[in-house]
Design an enzyme around this catalytic site. Structure first.
Site, PDB file in Angstrom:
ATOM      1  N   HIS A 122       0.826  -1.218   0.000  1.00 23.49           N
ATOM      2  CA  HIS A 122       0.000   0.000   0.000  1.00 23.49           C
ATOM      3  C   HIS A 122       0.862   1.270   0.000  1.00 23.49           C
ATOM      4  CE1 HIS A 122      -3.775  -2.227   0.694  1.00 23.49           C
ATOM      5  NE2 HIS A 122      -3.048  -2.992   1.476  1.00 23.49           N
ATOM      6  N   ASN A 151     -10.152  -3.611   1.063  1.00 24.94           N
ATOM      7  CA  ASN A 151      -9.773  -3.482  -0.338  1.00 24.94           C
ATOM      8  C   ASN A 151     -10.998  -3.246  -1.209  1.00 24.94           C
ATOM      9  OD1 ASN A 151      -7.013  -3.956   0.105  1.00 24.94           O
ATOM     10  ND2 ASN A 151      -7.256  -6.172  -0.083  1.00 24.94           N
ATOM     11  N   TYR A 196      -0.259  -5.119  11.259  1.00 24.88           N
ATOM     12  CA  TYR A 196      -0.461  -3.733  10.838  1.00 24.88           C
ATOM     13  C   TYR A 196      -0.044  -2.753  11.926  1.00 24.88           C
ATOM     14  CZ  TYR A 196      -2.730  -4.565   6.344  1.00 24.88           C
ATOM     15  OH  TYR A 196      -2.973  -4.911   5.045  1.00 24.88           O
TER      16      TYR A 196
END
Length: 506
Positions: A73, A145, A353
Protein backbone atom coordinates in the site's frame (compact mmCIF):
# COMPACT_ATOMS: atom_id res chain seq x y z
CA UNK A 1 1.96 -35.02 -7.05
CA UNK A 2 0.27 -35.46 -3.68
CA UNK A 3 -2.89 -33.60 -2.70
CA UNK A 4 -4.52 -32.77 0.62
CA UNK A 5 -7.67 -30.66 1.00
CA UNK A 6 -7.23 -29.53 -2.58
CA UNK A 7 -3.70 -28.17 -2.12
CA UNK A 8 -0.82 -29.53 -4.17
CA UNK A 9 1.86 -30.66 -1.75
CA UNK A 10 5.57 -30.91 -2.46
CA UNK A 11 7.08 -33.55 -0.20
CA UNK A 12 10.84 -33.80 0.20
CA UNK A 13 10.90 -36.70 -2.25
CA UNK A 14 8.83 -34.85 -4.83
CA UNK A 15 10.82 -31.64 -4.46
CA UNK A 16 13.95 -33.62 -5.18
CA UNK A 17 12.21 -35.19 -8.17
CA UNK A 18 11.44 -31.72 -9.51
CA UNK A 19 15.04 -30.76 -9.05
CA UNK A 20 14.50 -28.58 -5.98
CA UNK A 21 17.08 -28.71 -3.18
CA UNK A 22 15.35 -29.73 0.06
CA UNK A 23 17.14 -27.36 2.44
CA UNK A 24 15.59 -27.43 5.94
CA UNK A 25 13.48 -24.35 6.72
CA UNK A 26 14.38 -22.70 10.04
CA UNK A 27 13.55 -19.70 12.18
CA UNK A 28 16.14 -16.96 12.64
CA UNK A 29 17.56 -18.80 15.65
CA UNK A 30 18.28 -21.85 13.48
CA UNK A 31 15.47 -23.97 14.89
CA UNK A 32 13.70 -26.10 12.26
CA UNK A 33 10.15 -25.19 11.24
CA UNK A 34 7.48 -27.87 11.52
CA UNK A 35 4.74 -26.22 9.43
CA UNK A 36 5.15 -23.17 7.21
CA UNK A 37 1.66 -23.34 5.74
CA UNK A 38 -0.72 -23.07 8.70
CA UNK A 39 -0.86 -20.89 11.80
CA UNK A 40 -1.37 -22.46 15.22
CA UNK A 41 -5.02 -22.14 16.22
CA UNK A 42 -7.12 -23.02 19.23
CA UNK A 43 -8.82 -25.98 17.59
CA UNK A 44 -10.27 -26.04 14.07
CA UNK A 45 -12.42 -22.90 14.54
CA UNK A 46 -10.55 -20.99 17.26
CA UNK A 47 -8.35 -17.91 17.01
CA UNK A 48 -4.66 -17.87 16.14
CA UNK A 49 -2.30 -18.31 19.11
CA UNK A 50 0.29 -15.76 20.18
CA UNK A 51 2.58 -18.68 21.04
CA UNK A 52 3.09 -19.31 17.30
CA UNK A 53 6.58 -17.79 17.37
CA UNK A 54 7.28 -18.74 13.75
CA UNK A 55 4.24 -16.76 12.55
CA UNK A 56 5.11 -13.79 14.75
CA UNK A 57 8.72 -13.79 13.55
CA UNK A 58 7.69 -13.97 9.89
CA UNK A 59 5.34 -11.02 10.32
CA UNK A 60 7.81 -8.98 12.39
CA UNK A 61 10.62 -9.45 9.89
CA UNK A 62 8.26 -8.77 6.97
CA UNK A 63 6.97 -5.56 8.57
CA UNK A 64 10.50 -4.19 8.89
CA UNK A 65 11.71 -4.80 5.33
CA UNK A 66 11.29 -1.25 4.06
CA UNK A 67 12.27 2.13 5.49
CA UNK A 68 10.30 4.34 5.39
CA UNK A 69 7.97 3.37 2.52
CA UNK A 70 5.11 1.04 3.32
CA UNK A 71 5.94 -2.55 2.37
CA UNK A 72 2.48 -2.77 0.80
CA UNK A 73 0.00 0.00 0.00
CA UNK A 74 2.92 2.35 -0.68
CA UNK A 75 1.16 4.55 -3.21
CA UNK A 76 -1.96 6.23 -1.90
CA UNK A 77 -4.26 9.24 -1.83
CA UNK A 78 -6.29 10.46 1.14
CA UNK A 79 -9.23 12.69 2.00
CA UNK A 80 -11.33 13.75 4.98
CA UNK A 81 -15.08 13.56 5.27
CA UNK A 82 -18.07 12.59 7.35
CA UNK A 83 -20.03 9.39 7.89
CA UNK A 84 -23.72 9.81 8.71
CA UNK A 85 -25.50 6.79 10.17
CA UNK A 86 -28.97 6.12 8.75
CA UNK A 87 -30.04 2.93 10.54
CA UNK A 88 -29.65 1.81 14.12
CA UNK A 89 -28.00 -1.55 14.73
CA UNK A 90 -28.53 -1.88 18.47
CA UNK A 91 -29.93 -5.40 18.02
CA UNK A 92 -26.48 -6.40 16.72
CA UNK A 93 -23.90 -3.99 18.15
CA UNK A 94 -23.42 -1.47 20.91
CA UNK A 95 -21.16 0.67 18.68
CA UNK A 96 -22.45 4.25 18.97
CA UNK A 97 -21.19 5.15 15.49
CA UNK A 98 -24.35 3.52 14.12
CA UNK A 99 -26.78 5.72 16.07
CA UNK A 100 -29.22 7.08 13.43
CA UNK A 101 -28.36 10.63 12.42
CA UNK A 102 -24.97 10.57 14.18
CA UNK A 103 -22.19 12.27 12.21
CA UNK A 104 -18.68 10.86 12.58
CA UNK A 105 -15.55 12.47 11.07
CA UNK A 106 -13.55 10.14 8.83
CA UNK A 107 -10.23 9.99 7.01
CA UNK A 108 -9.85 7.63 4.05
CA UNK A 109 -6.69 6.44 2.34
CA UNK A 110 -7.02 4.75 -1.05
CA UNK A 111 -3.97 2.91 -2.34
CA UNK A 112 -2.46 0.35 -4.64
CA UNK A 113 -1.19 -2.75 -2.87
CA UNK A 114 1.88 -4.27 -4.49
CA UNK A 115 3.55 -1.52 -6.48
CA UNK A 116 5.84 1.19 -5.08
CA UNK A 117 5.15 4.79 -4.16
CA UNK A 118 6.07 6.17 -7.59
CA UNK A 119 4.31 3.51 -9.66
CA UNK A 120 1.68 4.27 -12.32
CA UNK A 121 -1.88 4.07 -11.01
CA UNK A 122 -2.91 2.18 -14.14
CA UNK A 123 -1.13 -1.03 -13.11
CA UNK A 124 -3.13 -4.16 -12.38
CA UNK A 125 -3.33 -4.38 -8.61
CA UNK A 126 -5.82 -4.64 -5.74
CA UNK A 127 -6.72 -1.23 -4.32
CA UNK A 128 -6.73 -0.48 -0.61
CA UNK A 129 -9.79 1.21 0.90
CA UNK A 130 -8.93 2.16 4.50
CA UNK A 131 -11.39 4.25 6.52
CA UNK A 132 -10.72 5.77 9.94
CA UNK A 133 -13.80 6.70 11.94
CA UNK A 134 -12.97 9.25 14.69
CA UNK A 135 -15.77 8.03 16.94
CA UNK A 136 -16.73 9.21 20.43
CA UNK A 137 -15.49 5.83 21.71
CA UNK A 138 -12.09 5.96 19.99
CA UNK A 139 -10.72 5.44 16.49
CA UNK A 140 -12.15 2.60 14.44
CA UNK A 141 -10.13 1.62 11.38
CA UNK A 142 -12.00 -0.34 8.71
CA UNK A 143 -9.02 -1.48 6.63
CA UNK A 144 -10.05 -3.28 3.45
CA UNK A 145 -9.77 -3.48 -0.34
CA UNK A 146 -11.86 -2.81 -3.41
CA UNK A 147 -12.19 -6.56 -3.95
CA UNK A 148 -14.32 -8.53 -1.45
CA UNK A 149 -11.81 -11.40 -1.13
CA UNK A 150 -8.06 -11.94 -0.89
CA UNK A 151 -5.41 -14.30 -2.32
CA UNK A 152 -4.72 -16.34 0.82
CA UNK A 153 -6.55 -17.42 3.95
CA UNK A 154 -3.74 -17.72 6.50
CA UNK A 155 -1.40 -14.94 7.64
CA UNK A 156 1.44 -17.47 7.65
CA UNK A 157 1.63 -17.06 3.87
CA UNK A 158 1.34 -13.26 3.69
CA UNK A 159 5.09 -12.45 3.61
CA UNK A 160 5.65 -15.21 1.02
CA UNK A 161 2.80 -13.95 -1.17
CA UNK A 162 4.07 -10.37 -1.18
CA UNK A 163 7.65 -11.50 -1.79
CA UNK A 164 6.50 -13.43 -4.86
CA UNK A 165 4.57 -10.44 -6.23
CA UNK A 166 7.30 -7.89 -5.57
CA UNK A 167 10.36 -7.52 -7.85
CA UNK A 168 12.86 -10.38 -7.68
CA UNK A 169 15.75 -9.74 -5.27
CA UNK A 170 18.39 -10.48 -7.94
CA UNK A 171 16.90 -8.51 -10.88
CA UNK A 172 14.55 -6.00 -9.20
CA UNK A 173 11.96 -6.99 -11.82
CA UNK A 174 8.44 -8.30 -11.23
CA UNK A 175 8.21 -11.75 -12.78
CA UNK A 176 5.14 -13.94 -13.48
CA UNK A 177 7.40 -16.99 -13.16
CA UNK A 178 7.82 -16.12 -9.49
CA UNK A 179 4.28 -15.26 -8.43
CA UNK A 180 2.65 -18.06 -10.41
CA UNK A 181 5.16 -20.45 -8.87
CA UNK A 182 3.86 -19.36 -5.47
CA UNK A 183 0.17 -19.38 -6.45
CA UNK A 184 0.48 -22.84 -8.01
CA UNK A 185 0.68 -24.03 -4.39
CA UNK A 186 -2.26 -21.89 -3.23
CA UNK A 187 -5.43 -23.04 -5.04
CA UNK A 188 -7.54 -20.78 -2.81
CA UNK A 189 -6.03 -17.84 -4.74
CA UNK A 190 -8.02 -18.81 -7.87
CA UNK A 191 -10.94 -16.59 -6.84
CA UNK A 192 -8.86 -13.45 -6.25
CA UNK A 193 -6.67 -14.04 -9.31
CA UNK A 194 -9.78 -14.29 -11.46
CA UNK A 195 -11.06 -10.98 -10.12
CA UNK A 196 -7.70 -9.21 -10.43
CA UNK A 197 -7.12 -10.36 -14.02
CA UNK A 198 -10.57 -9.13 -14.96
CA UNK A 199 -11.04 -5.43 -15.66
CA UNK A 200 -11.87 -4.99 -11.96
CA UNK A 201 -8.10 -5.25 -11.43
CA UNK A 202 -7.75 -1.80 -13.01
CA UNK A 203 -10.33 0.58 -11.50
CA UNK A 204 -10.87 3.79 -13.47
CA UNK A 205 -10.82 6.08 -10.42
CA UNK A 206 -10.89 5.84 -6.64
CA UNK A 207 -14.28 7.54 -6.69
CA UNK A 208 -15.71 4.85 -8.96
CA UNK A 209 -14.82 1.74 -7.03
CA UNK A 210 -16.38 -0.08 -4.11
CA UNK A 211 -14.73 -1.07 -0.84
CA UNK A 212 -14.94 -4.16 1.34
CA UNK A 213 -13.78 -5.27 4.77
CA UNK A 214 -12.75 -8.61 3.15
CA UNK A 215 -12.71 -10.17 6.61
CA UNK A 216 -15.62 -10.98 8.85
CA UNK A 217 -15.69 -9.20 12.20
CA UNK A 218 -18.02 -9.62 15.17
CA UNK A 219 -20.82 -7.31 16.17
CA UNK A 220 -21.50 -7.51 19.93
CA UNK A 221 -24.60 -5.91 21.43
CA UNK A 222 -25.23 -4.58 24.92
CA UNK A 223 -26.33 -8.05 26.07
CA UNK A 224 -23.00 -9.55 25.01
CA UNK A 225 -24.60 -11.37 22.09
CA UNK A 226 -22.33 -11.77 19.07
CA UNK A 227 -23.00 -11.92 15.33
CA UNK A 228 -20.54 -12.13 12.46
CA UNK A 229 -20.48 -9.16 10.08
CA UNK A 230 -18.91 -8.08 6.79
CA UNK A 231 -18.76 -4.45 5.63
CA UNK A 232 -19.18 -3.15 2.08
CA UNK A 233 -18.78 0.37 0.70
CA UNK A 234 -20.83 1.00 -2.47
CA UNK A 235 -19.92 4.00 -4.60
CA UNK A 236 -22.76 6.40 -5.38
CA UNK A 237 -20.71 7.40 -8.43
CA UNK A 238 -21.06 3.88 -9.81
CA UNK A 239 -18.27 1.43 -10.61
CA UNK A 240 -16.06 1.96 -13.67
CA UNK A 241 -13.06 -0.09 -14.76
CA UNK A 242 -10.41 0.10 -17.47
CA UNK A 243 -9.57 -2.45 -20.11
CA UNK A 244 -5.88 -3.22 -20.58
CA UNK A 245 -5.82 -1.05 -23.69
CA UNK A 246 -7.49 1.85 -21.88
CA UNK A 247 -5.05 1.54 -18.99
CA UNK A 248 -2.06 1.65 -21.33
CA UNK A 249 -3.43 4.74 -23.06
CA UNK A 250 -4.04 6.59 -19.78
CA UNK A 251 -0.62 5.58 -18.44
CA UNK A 252 1.00 7.33 -21.39
CA UNK A 253 -1.00 10.47 -20.68
CA UNK A 254 -1.13 10.66 -16.87
CA UNK A 255 0.10 7.89 -14.57
CA UNK A 256 -1.23 9.84 -11.55
CA UNK A 257 -4.78 9.82 -12.86
CA UNK A 258 -6.49 8.29 -9.79
CA UNK A 259 -4.88 10.69 -7.31
CA UNK A 260 -5.53 13.65 -9.61
CA UNK A 261 -9.17 12.68 -10.14
CA UNK A 262 -9.88 12.41 -6.40
CA UNK A 263 -8.11 15.65 -5.53
CA UNK A 264 -9.73 17.63 -8.36
CA UNK A 265 -13.24 16.33 -7.65
CA UNK A 266 -13.07 17.37 -3.99
CA UNK A 267 -11.41 20.71 -4.83
CA UNK A 268 -14.29 21.49 -7.22
CA UNK A 269 -16.94 20.57 -4.66
CA UNK A 270 -17.89 17.35 -6.45
CA UNK A 271 -17.76 15.38 -3.21
CA UNK A 272 -17.72 11.58 -3.70
CA UNK A 273 -20.06 9.46 -1.61
CA UNK A 274 -20.27 5.82 -0.60
CA UNK A 275 -23.09 3.96 1.14
CA UNK A 276 -22.06 1.51 3.85
CA UNK A 277 -23.77 -1.89 3.90
CA UNK A 278 -23.36 -4.77 6.33
CA UNK A 279 -24.03 -8.48 6.05
CA UNK A 280 -24.88 -10.02 9.41
CA UNK A 281 -24.82 -13.72 10.26
CA UNK A 282 -25.89 -15.52 13.40
CA UNK A 283 -23.16 -17.72 14.83
CA UNK A 284 -25.35 -20.81 14.50
CA UNK A 285 -25.63 -20.28 10.73
CA UNK A 286 -21.88 -20.53 10.13
CA UNK A 287 -21.92 -24.32 9.85
CA UNK A 288 -24.68 -24.26 7.20
CA UNK A 289 -22.32 -23.16 4.39
CA UNK A 290 -20.41 -25.61 2.19
CA UNK A 291 -17.31 -23.45 2.77
CA UNK A 292 -15.82 -21.78 5.84
CA UNK A 293 -17.48 -18.33 6.10
CA UNK A 294 -14.39 -16.98 7.90
CA UNK A 295 -12.18 -17.83 4.91
CA UNK A 296 -10.94 -14.53 3.45
CA UNK A 297 -10.99 -16.01 -0.06
CA UNK A 298 -14.78 -16.29 0.04
CA UNK A 299 -17.79 -13.99 -0.23
CA UNK A 300 -21.14 -14.61 1.48
CA UNK A 301 -23.63 -15.29 -1.32
CA UNK A 302 -27.34 -14.83 -0.64
CA UNK A 303 -26.81 -13.07 2.69
CA UNK A 304 -28.90 -9.87 2.75
CA UNK A 305 -27.16 -6.50 2.90
CA UNK A 306 -28.36 -3.77 5.26
CA UNK A 307 -27.63 -0.14 4.44
CA UNK A 308 -26.39 1.61 7.60
CA UNK A 309 -25.13 5.02 6.47
CA UNK A 310 -23.38 7.22 3.92
CA UNK A 311 -19.85 8.62 3.79
CA UNK A 312 -19.01 11.87 2.00
CA UNK A 313 -15.41 12.97 1.35
CA UNK A 314 -15.24 16.76 1.29
CA UNK A 315 -11.71 17.91 2.22
CA UNK A 316 -8.29 17.28 0.72
CA UNK A 317 -5.24 17.00 3.01
CA UNK A 318 -3.23 20.18 3.52
CA UNK A 319 0.02 18.20 3.59
CA UNK A 320 0.17 14.78 1.93
CA UNK A 321 3.15 13.53 3.94
CA UNK A 322 1.91 14.69 7.33
CA UNK A 323 -1.56 13.28 6.78
CA UNK A 324 -1.90 10.69 4.03
CA UNK A 325 1.53 9.11 4.46
CA UNK A 326 1.74 9.32 8.25
CA UNK A 327 -1.74 7.86 8.74
CA UNK A 328 -1.30 4.62 10.70
CA UNK A 329 -4.26 2.39 9.88
CA UNK A 330 -4.55 -0.94 11.70
CA UNK A 331 -7.47 -3.39 11.90
CA UNK A 332 -6.67 -3.75 15.60
CA UNK A 333 -8.09 -0.22 16.11
CA UNK A 334 -11.55 -1.34 17.16
CA UNK A 335 -14.28 0.15 19.36
CA UNK A 336 -16.82 -1.34 21.79
CA UNK A 337 -19.33 -3.40 19.86
CA UNK A 338 -16.92 -4.45 17.09
CA UNK A 339 -14.48 -7.31 17.66
CA UNK A 340 -12.25 -9.47 15.44
CA UNK A 341 -13.46 -12.80 14.17
CA UNK A 342 -11.35 -15.95 14.12
CA UNK A 343 -10.45 -15.38 10.45
CA UNK A 344 -6.83 -16.61 10.29
CA UNK A 345 -5.67 -13.87 7.95
CA UNK A 346 -7.31 -11.15 10.05
CA UNK A 347 -5.76 -12.58 13.21
CA UNK A 348 -2.31 -12.05 11.72
CA UNK A 349 -3.18 -8.57 10.46
CA UNK A 350 -4.28 -7.54 13.96
CA UNK A 351 -0.66 -7.83 15.01
CA UNK A 352 1.14 -7.05 11.78
CA UNK A 353 -0.46 -3.73 10.84
CA UNK A 354 -0.08 -2.11 14.25
CA UNK A 355 3.45 -3.46 14.55
CA UNK A 356 4.55 -2.12 11.18
CA UNK A 357 3.14 1.33 11.96
CA UNK A 358 5.14 1.44 15.20
CA UNK A 359 8.21 0.64 13.14
CA UNK A 360 7.40 2.87 10.15
CA UNK A 361 6.12 6.05 11.81
CA UNK A 362 7.14 5.60 15.43
CA UNK A 363 6.11 4.60 18.91
CA UNK A 364 4.05 7.77 19.38
CA UNK A 365 2.49 7.94 15.93
CA UNK A 366 -0.93 8.06 17.57
CA UNK A 367 -0.15 11.61 18.76
CA UNK A 368 -0.01 12.98 15.20
CA UNK A 369 -3.15 14.93 14.25
CA UNK A 370 -4.27 12.48 11.53
CA UNK A 371 -4.00 9.58 13.99
CA UNK A 372 -5.07 11.24 17.23
CA UNK A 373 -8.41 10.01 18.59
CA UNK A 374 -11.11 12.59 19.17
CA UNK A 375 -11.97 10.71 22.37
CA UNK A 376 -9.86 11.16 25.51
CA UNK A 377 -6.83 8.86 25.88
CA UNK A 378 -5.90 7.81 29.44
CA UNK A 379 -3.29 5.13 30.08
CA UNK A 380 0.22 4.65 31.39
CA UNK A 381 2.03 4.01 28.12
CA UNK A 382 4.99 6.35 28.21
CA UNK A 383 8.12 7.79 26.66
CA UNK A 384 9.56 6.54 23.38
CA UNK A 385 10.87 8.61 20.49
CA UNK A 386 9.08 11.88 19.65
CA UNK A 387 6.74 11.76 22.65
CA UNK A 388 4.96 15.13 22.78
CA UNK A 389 2.33 14.17 25.34
CA UNK A 390 2.09 15.99 28.64
CA UNK A 391 2.49 13.62 31.57
CA UNK A 392 2.32 14.94 35.14
CA UNK A 393 2.64 13.41 38.56
CA UNK A 394 4.40 10.38 39.98
CA UNK A 395 1.90 7.67 39.07
CA UNK A 396 2.63 5.75 35.88
CA UNK A 397 1.16 2.43 36.94
CA UNK A 398 -2.25 0.87 37.61
CA UNK A 399 -3.90 0.20 40.02
CA UNK A 400 -3.28 3.21 42.22
CA UNK A 401 -5.25 4.98 44.94
CA UNK A 402 -3.38 8.24 44.24
CA UNK A 403 -4.46 8.60 40.61
CA UNK A 404 -6.94 5.85 39.85
CA UNK A 405 -7.86 4.73 36.36
CA UNK A 406 -10.82 2.39 36.19
CA UNK A 407 -11.68 -0.34 33.73
CA UNK A 408 -15.33 -1.11 33.02
CA UNK A 409 -16.59 -4.70 32.81
CA UNK A 410 -19.21 -3.75 30.23
CA UNK A 411 -16.37 -3.36 27.72
CA UNK A 412 -14.94 -6.83 28.24
CA UNK A 413 -14.51 -8.91 25.10
CA UNK A 414 -17.32 -11.28 24.25
CA UNK A 415 -16.90 -14.90 25.27
CA UNK A 416 -16.29 -17.50 22.56
CA UNK A 417 -16.46 -21.24 23.21
CA UNK A 418 -13.34 -23.18 22.20
CA UNK A 419 -13.04 -26.82 21.19
CA UNK A 420 -10.24 -29.19 20.30
CA UNK A 421 -6.53 -28.88 20.83
CA UNK A 422 -3.93 -26.48 19.52
CA UNK A 423 -3.15 -27.38 15.94
CA UNK A 424 -1.52 -26.43 12.67
CA UNK A 425 -3.85 -27.62 9.95
CA UNK A 426 -5.91 -26.28 7.09
CA UNK A 427 -9.54 -25.32 7.47
CA UNK A 428 -11.86 -28.23 6.77
CA UNK A 429 -14.18 -26.77 4.10
CA UNK A 430 -11.87 -25.18 1.51
CA UNK A 431 -14.03 -25.08 -1.68
CA UNK A 432 -11.21 -23.28 -3.47
CA UNK A 433 -12.69 -23.02 -6.96
CA UNK A 434 -16.49 -22.61 -6.88
CA UNK A 435 -16.67 -18.86 -6.28
CA UNK A 436 -14.03 -18.15 -8.93
CA UNK A 437 -16.29 -19.92 -11.41
CA UNK A 438 -19.31 -18.01 -10.18
CA UNK A 439 -17.48 -14.73 -10.73
CA UNK A 440 -16.35 -15.75 -14.24
CA UNK A 441 -19.90 -16.64 -15.24
CA UNK A 442 -21.18 -13.31 -13.89
CA UNK A 443 -19.09 -11.42 -16.47
CA UNK A 444 -20.43 -10.50 -19.89
CA UNK A 445 -18.80 -11.78 -23.09
CA UNK A 446 -16.40 -8.85 -23.49
CA UNK A 447 -15.39 -8.93 -19.83
CA UNK A 448 -14.66 -12.67 -20.11
CA UNK A 449 -12.50 -12.10 -23.18
CA UNK A 450 -10.58 -9.34 -21.40
CA UNK A 451 -10.03 -11.60 -18.38
CA UNK A 452 -8.71 -14.43 -20.57
CA UNK A 453 -6.37 -12.09 -22.46
CA UNK A 454 -5.08 -10.44 -19.27
CA UNK A 455 -4.48 -13.75 -17.53
CA UNK A 456 -2.84 -15.36 -20.57
CA UNK A 457 -0.56 -12.36 -21.00
CA UNK A 458 1.19 -13.12 -17.70
CA UNK A 459 0.73 -16.90 -17.51
CA UNK A 460 2.15 -17.24 -21.02
CA UNK A 461 5.48 -15.94 -19.69
CA UNK A 462 5.80 -18.81 -17.21
CA UNK A 463 8.56 -21.21 -18.27
CA UNK A 464 7.99 -24.01 -15.77
CA UNK A 465 5.42 -26.43 -17.23
CA UNK A 466 4.35 -27.81 -13.86
CA UNK A 467 3.56 -24.33 -12.56
CA UNK A 468 1.72 -23.34 -15.75
CA UNK A 469 -0.42 -26.48 -15.82
CA UNK A 470 -1.17 -26.29 -12.09
CA UNK A 471 -2.59 -22.76 -12.52
CA UNK A 472 -4.54 -23.84 -15.63
CA UNK A 473 -6.01 -26.79 -13.72
CA UNK A 474 -7.27 -24.38 -11.06
CA UNK A 475 -9.02 -22.28 -13.73
CA UNK A 476 -10.42 -25.40 -15.36
CA UNK A 477 -11.81 -26.56 -12.01
CA UNK A 478 -13.43 -23.16 -11.52
CA UNK A 479 -15.14 -23.18 -14.93
CA UNK A 480 -14.55 -25.45 -17.92
CA UNK A 481 -14.87 -22.66 -20.48
CA UNK A 482 -12.57 -20.42 -18.46
CA UNK A 483 -9.85 -23.07 -18.20
CA UNK A 484 -10.10 -24.09 -21.86
CA UNK A 485 -9.88 -20.53 -23.16
CA UNK A 486 -6.82 -19.61 -21.10
CA UNK A 487 -5.17 -22.95 -21.96
CA UNK A 488 -5.63 -22.33 -25.67
CA UNK A 489 -4.42 -18.75 -25.31
CA UNK A 490 -1.10 -19.87 -23.78
CA UNK A 491 -0.65 -22.81 -26.16
CA UNK A 492 -1.21 -25.50 -23.53
CA UNK A 493 -2.80 -28.93 -24.02
CA UNK A 494 -6.47 -28.68 -22.89
CA UNK A 495 -6.68 -32.44 -22.40
CA UNK A 496 -3.76 -32.40 -19.98
CA UNK A 497 -5.36 -29.48 -18.13
CA UNK A 498 -8.65 -31.37 -17.80
CA UNK A 499 -6.85 -34.49 -16.53
CA UNK A 500 -5.10 -32.48 -13.82
CA UNK A 501 -8.31 -30.65 -12.87
CA UNK A 502 -10.16 -33.95 -12.48
CA UNK A 503 -7.72 -34.89 -9.70
CA UNK A 504 -8.52 -31.76 -7.68
CA UNK A 505 -11.30 -31.76 -5.08
CA UNK A 506 -14.28 -29.47 -5.59
Amino acid sequence: MASKNGVILCTVAMCLAFGAHATPLTRDNGAPVGDNQNSQTAGPTGPVLLQDVHLIQKLQRFDRERIPERVVHARGAGAYGTFVASRGLSEFTRAKVFTPGKQTPVFVRFSSVIHGSGSPETLRDPRGFATRFYTSEGNWDLVGNNEPVFFIRDAMKFPDMVHSLKPAPNTNLQDPNRFFDFFSHQPEATHMLTRIYSDFGTPATYREMNGNSVHAYKFVNAKGEAHYVKFHWKSQQGVRTLSAAEARKIQGEDFNHMTRDLYDAIAKGNYPKWDLYVQVLELKRMSSFDFDPLDATKIWPNVPEIKVGTMTLNKNPDNVFQETEQATFAPSNLIPGIEPSEDRLLQGRLFSYADTQLHRVGTNAHQLPVNKPRANVSNHHQDGAMNAASRKGSVNYEPSVQAPLTSDEQYKASRSPLIGTTQQAKIVKTRDFAQAGMFYRSLNAQQRSNLVANFAGDLGQVKNERVKYAILSFLQKADAEYGRRVAVAVGADPARVIALADKLPN
